[in-house]
Every structure is written in C-alpha cells, then in structure tokens.
Scaffold this motif. Structure first.
Motif, short mmCIF file in Angstrom:
data_model
loop_
_atom_site.label_atom_id
_atom_site.label_comp_id
_atom_site.label_asym_id
_atom_site.label_seq_id
_atom_site.Cartn_x
_atom_site.Cartn_y
_atom_site.Cartn_z
N ASP A 313 0.40 -1.51 0.05
CA ASP A 313 0.29 0.11 -0.18
C ASP A 313 0.78 1.43 0.23
N ASP A 314 1.93 1.19 -0.02
CA ASP A 314 3.32 2.27 -0.27
C ASP A 314 4.07 2.22 -1.35
N SER A 315 3.45 3.97 -2.04
CA SER A 315 3.96 3.74 -3.68
C SER A 315 5.04 4.35 -3.09
N THR A 316 6.03 4.58 -2.13
CA THR A 316 7.30 5.34 -1.80
C THR A 316 7.74 4.73 -1.40
N SER A 317 7.85 3.22 -1.13
CA SER A 317 8.59 2.18 -0.48
C SER A 317 10.30 2.66 -0.80
N VAL A 318 10.25 2.33 -2.15
CA VAL A 318 11.59 3.07 -2.87
C VAL A 318 11.75 3.82 -3.50
N VAL A 319 12.68 5.37 -3.53
CA VAL A 319 12.65 6.07 -3.94
C VAL A 319 14.26 6.63 -4.85
N ALA A 320 14.53 7.25 -5.52
CA ALA A 320 15.69 7.24 -6.00
C ALA A 320 16.32 6.32 -5.53
N GLY A 321 15.99 4.83 -5.75
CA GLY A 321 17.29 3.41 -5.30
C GLY A 321 17.63 3.88 -4.11
N LYS A 322 16.31 4.10 -2.98
CA LYS A 322 16.36 4.39 -1.65
C LYS A 322 16.11 3.57 -1.21
N VAL A 323 15.31 3.38 0.52
CA VAL A 323 14.51 3.02 0.79
C VAL A 323 14.13 3.82 1.45
N LYS A 324 12.63 4.05 0.99
CA LYS A 324 11.77 5.88 1.79
C LYS A 324 12.70 6.63 1.25
N GLY A 325 13.46 6.52 0.67
CA GLY A 325 14.49 8.17 -0.30
C GLY A 325 15.97 8.41 0.92
N LYS A 326 15.43 7.30 1.45
CA LYS A 326 17.27 7.97 2.96
C LYS A 326 17.81 6.50 3.07
N LEU A 327 17.97 5.45 2.95
CA LEU A 327 18.85 4.50 2.82
C LEU A 327 18.71 3.39 2.10
N LYS A 328 19.57 3.08 1.07
CA LYS A 328 20.31 1.96 -0.04
C LYS A 328 20.51 0.35 0.67
N VAL A 329 20.63 0.30 2.11
CA VAL A 329 20.49 -1.13 2.61
C VAL A 329 18.93 -1.09 2.73
N THR A 330 18.74 -2.52 3.10
CA THR A 330 17.35 -2.84 3.30
C THR A 330 17.38 -3.75 4.50
N ARG A 331 18.06 -4.16 5.03
CA ARG A 331 18.28 -4.91 6.40
C ARG A 331 19.55 -3.91 7.14
N ALA A 332 19.63 -3.61 8.49
CA ALA A 332 20.30 -2.90 9.53
C ALA A 332 20.00 -2.59 10.72
N PHE A 333 21.39 -3.00 11.68
CA PHE A 333 20.71 -2.80 12.99
C PHE A 333 20.50 -0.86 13.66
#
Length: 470
Positions: A313-333
């Motif tokens: 339901d979120d069309s902005t999960s990936v923006v400009a190649g980043k998660v929510k436009g913020k982070l390139k990694v998809t799993r992190a501490f």
C-alpha cells in the motif's frame, strides 16, 4: 567439537574516511566517550581471562593514533608471548580440552576502529573457536560502538545457555539458514535442509541440531542487542534526536571446529577462496571466489522485491534507489526512524520521513549461513562494503592469494587495503601519499571507511600449488 586446527593465521587492517563526532553517553555512560572512542588496531592478540560474561572493558583496547592501522594476529601458544607484526602459523601443540568448548580459561582479543567502522576478533586457542565481527556504522558511530561493546558478550551469554537448553530439548524459533557444502553458491534454505547423507545418522542428527542451535543463538543475540539499543535511543532521543537515524551493518563470522558460521545485515561481505580440484588432464587448480553472505541493498532484486511485497500500500517504499529515499541497505541494525513511527516523529523538518505508512521498512532479520571447511578451502576475506567499492570478489581473492604466495609471513589484509588506497588515489588523480594526507571527512569523497580481515584456513599455507582465477 573436532580437534582439528581450522585456521592458521588472522590478519586485519582498517582505513578511515569519515570524521566521527564524540560518542553519546548512551546507556548512562556504560557505552560512552570514556570507553569506546579510542579503540585501536593492535599488532597482536592479547590474552584476557575468560568468564561466562566477558566484561566490555576487557574486550576493548586503548589507543588509535594513525589514520591507517592494522592488526596481524595468530593465536599464540602459552609459552610464546612475543608480539609480532607478521602473520605466523599456529603452533600445533594440543590444547587442553575443557568440559564445555566455551569454558576457555582465557581468550585472545583484538579490536579496532576506522571512522564509523568497528572491528573485533576473539579467539580461544584452547578450544579452537574464532569470533570476528565488522560493524559498519552510518549516520554516526553510536550503533557500531554499541555493537562493539555488547554483541560478543550477548552471544557468549546465549552460548552459556546452550547446554541447559539442549538438555531440556528447548524448541528453536523458526529462521532461515543456508548450509553450503556444494560450493556452488548461496541459496536460501530452511533449517530443515541441514541434513546431509551420513553413514552415522545419530551423529549427523547431533551435528544438525548443534548447527541449528548455534544459528539460533546468533540470531537471538542480534535481536537482543537491537531491542536494547532502540530502547536506549528512546531514552536519549529528547537530547539526541539524531540517534534515531544512526545504524550499522553487521557481519559476524564464527569458526567452530570445521564449521564457519556467518551472520550479516547490510552490504558487508564474507568471501571464501577455495580450490576447484575437479579438473582433469593435469590442469592447474582453479581458485574460486564464493560469497558466503547476501547483499541486503535495493540493488539486489530479491531484496527490492521483498521490500515492495511487504509494503503493497506504499508506492514510496523505494525512492531514488533508496528505502523511503533515505537508505540504500534494506536490512540493518538500529536506524530506528525507519522502524518505529515514534522514533521518526522525533526528527524535525526535512529529516523526518513523510508518509511512514507501514513501518518497519528496514529489517533486522539476518542472513545466516554455515559452511563446512574442507581441505580445498584456502582463506576467507571479511570486509566492509568500502573494500568492494573498488574490488569485486574475484579481484580481492586474486590479490590476497598472489600476496600470500609470494610473502607467506606477510600481512595480506594490510596489503589489500594498501592496494585499495593506490587504486582510489589513481582514480582521483592523486598519489597515495596525497590521498592519505587529506583529512578524514573530506577524504570520504574518494573512498569509504574500509575494514578487512583475512582468515587463512587450515594448518598449512597452500603456496606451492599452481593456480588460475575465474
């Protein structure tokens, strides 16, 4: 646990690029500026007493002066306390076995820091296990510092519960882990796929159960550390709202006997160099590079698809190649603002993520892998992503193998970092010296923080074999 020596040398090197701010007094100073900001990369392991819960202060070293620092370590015999700058072979004296493989009288430790990267190595020569970890921090050093101060200790705590849980036949939480015996790469597999053919079904079942419990321990320890860190972030975020964006990639390697366990979140890598001896007609051996870890970035189609499927339901999960436009990694501490709404709300203005519809967007579920060391396996390169910005897996393996073939008593990790500096300098139009003279922070334009560990496997260096690369 088998009493066969699984590794003969450990080499490590680090190079900083990021300028880091003073650490927060998170956890009421237990993980504070008085403990962690001056980690070093020593030239040798140092021995410390072992206990069911090794003190954070015992794990850490005390001075970092140079921009490029290296550790080059091999476990030493009890009669050899000489510290050496070179990578030497292990003595072959038989250790005294304790009742439990974790009940070591003493362990040997080394640690270091480079910008926002943190690195640890802990070895029990007595009971033949090796723990190595690289924590690649981002948006600040606090998450990597926290991991360096607590994760090993937490893992050891859960290991001390292993015997009692085994006796009670305690259930293991569902998780995915991969057992790579085929040397054909990594495939996601459920824990049930661990069973392999054996002439001794009872022994195989016992080995299978032990591997599952080790994987379970690693995952439980990581989850515990994550929960503790985010709890402390919530306590501190009124004074330090930037803590909600601080995170770290995690790469843990644990060598127990002939089993090499890897746990990772993010884009650090463990790469195995192994000889393909299946050639006919007298051809030379082929040295292959096998990646033992998964890459958790939006560039990985599997990860990108998983993320999009989890947030339909979120069309902005990936923006400009980043998660929510913020982070390139998809799993992190850490990185709590992409996991909890109330942590995102602590940020102001453009720093806050808009339309945080269905958090968490960053997963803390690690990839787990178990590889059974064979005679064909030569060494393992463990590195933060800064290394692989300049060298692919095959190039890194080729460089290390070439170096240890010509310089068997040298420091392969330091050599690899030096080659990276040369390549980065050439790309930027500088000499090596000119690049290293650029202050940390400004140098981030040319390379990332880099941390490398090279684990030479087995008891003998295989330098007499003719080798080609694929």
């Amino acid at each position: 646990m088998p009493r066969n020596r699984s590794f003969s040398c450990l080499s490590g090197a680090a190079l900083s690029a990021n300028a880091t701010l003073a650490n927060t007094n998170i956890c009421k100073g237990l993980i504070g500026s008085d403990i962690l900001p001056s980690l070093d990369s020593p030239n040798s392991f140092r021995r410390v007493p072992s206990s069911p819960s090794l003190s954070r202060l015992d794990i850490l070293s005390t001075s970092l002066q140079s921009t490029m620092s290296n550790l080059s370590c091999s476990p030493r015999s009890s009669v050899d306390s000489h510290e050496t700058d070179s990578c030497v072979r292990l003595p072959m004296s038989a250790p005294t076995r304790s009742d439990s493989f974790l009940n070591a009288v003493e362990v040997q430790v080394a640690g270091g820091a480079a910008g926002e990267d943190r690195v640890q190595a802990v070895c029990s020569e007595e009971n033949e296990w090796l723990f190595c970890a690289i924590y690649d921090g981002f948006n600040g050093r606090d998450a990597a510092d926290f991991l360096a101060g607590t994760l090993y200790e937490t893992i050891m705590f859960y290991f001390n519960l292993l015997d009692s849980e085994s006796k009670k036949d305690a259930p293991i939480a569902p998780f995915e882990c991969s057992l790579d015996d085929s040397m054909s790469g990594i495939e996601a597999a459920s824990a049930e796929s661990f069973m392999t053919k054996s002439e001794d079904p009872e022994m195989e079942a016992s080995t299978h159960s032990f591997r599952l419990r080790v994987c379970d321990i690693l995952q439980r320890a990581l989850i515990q550390a994550e929960n503790d860190f985010l709890h402390m972030v919530e306590q501190e975020m009124e004074d330090r709202p930037d803590l909600v964006s601080v995170g770290s990639c995690v790469l843990v390697t644990l060598l127990l006997g002939k089993d090499l366990y890897t746990l990772n979140l993010g884009d650090s890598r463990a790469v195995l160099a192994t000889f393909d001896e299946g050639n006919s007609m007298g051809r030379s051996e082929i040295l292959k590079a096998i990646q033992l870890t998964d890459s958790h970035t939006v560039d990985n189609d599997v990860e990108r698809t998983r993320l999009l499927n989890e947030h339909p339901d979120d069309s902005t999960s990936v923006v400009a190649g980043k998660v929510k436009g913020k982070l390139k990694v998809t799993r992190a501490f850490g990185v709590g603002y992409l996991k909890k709404k109330k942590l995102n709300d602590a940020l102001m203005g453009i720093l806050r993520v808009r339309n945080l519809i269905s958090p968490p967007y960053i997963s803390t579920e690690p990839s787990l892998n178990v590889h059974k060391i064979s005679r064909s396996d030569h060494f393992v390169i463990v590195g933060s992503d800064g290394l692989f910005d300049f060298f692919n897996n095959e190039e890194a393996v080729k460089l290390v193998h070439s170096y240890i073939s010509s310089t068997p008593s040298g420091d392969p990790a330091k050599f690899l970092v030096e080659q990276l500096v040369i390549k980065a300098a050439r790309s930027a139009g500088f000499s090596k010296e000119e690049l290293l003279n650029i202050p940390a922070g400004r140098r981030r334009r040319y390379h990332d923080d880099v941390t490398v560990i090279v684990i030479i496997l087995g008891t003998n260096h295989r330098t007499s074999k003719a080798s080609t690369y694929i």
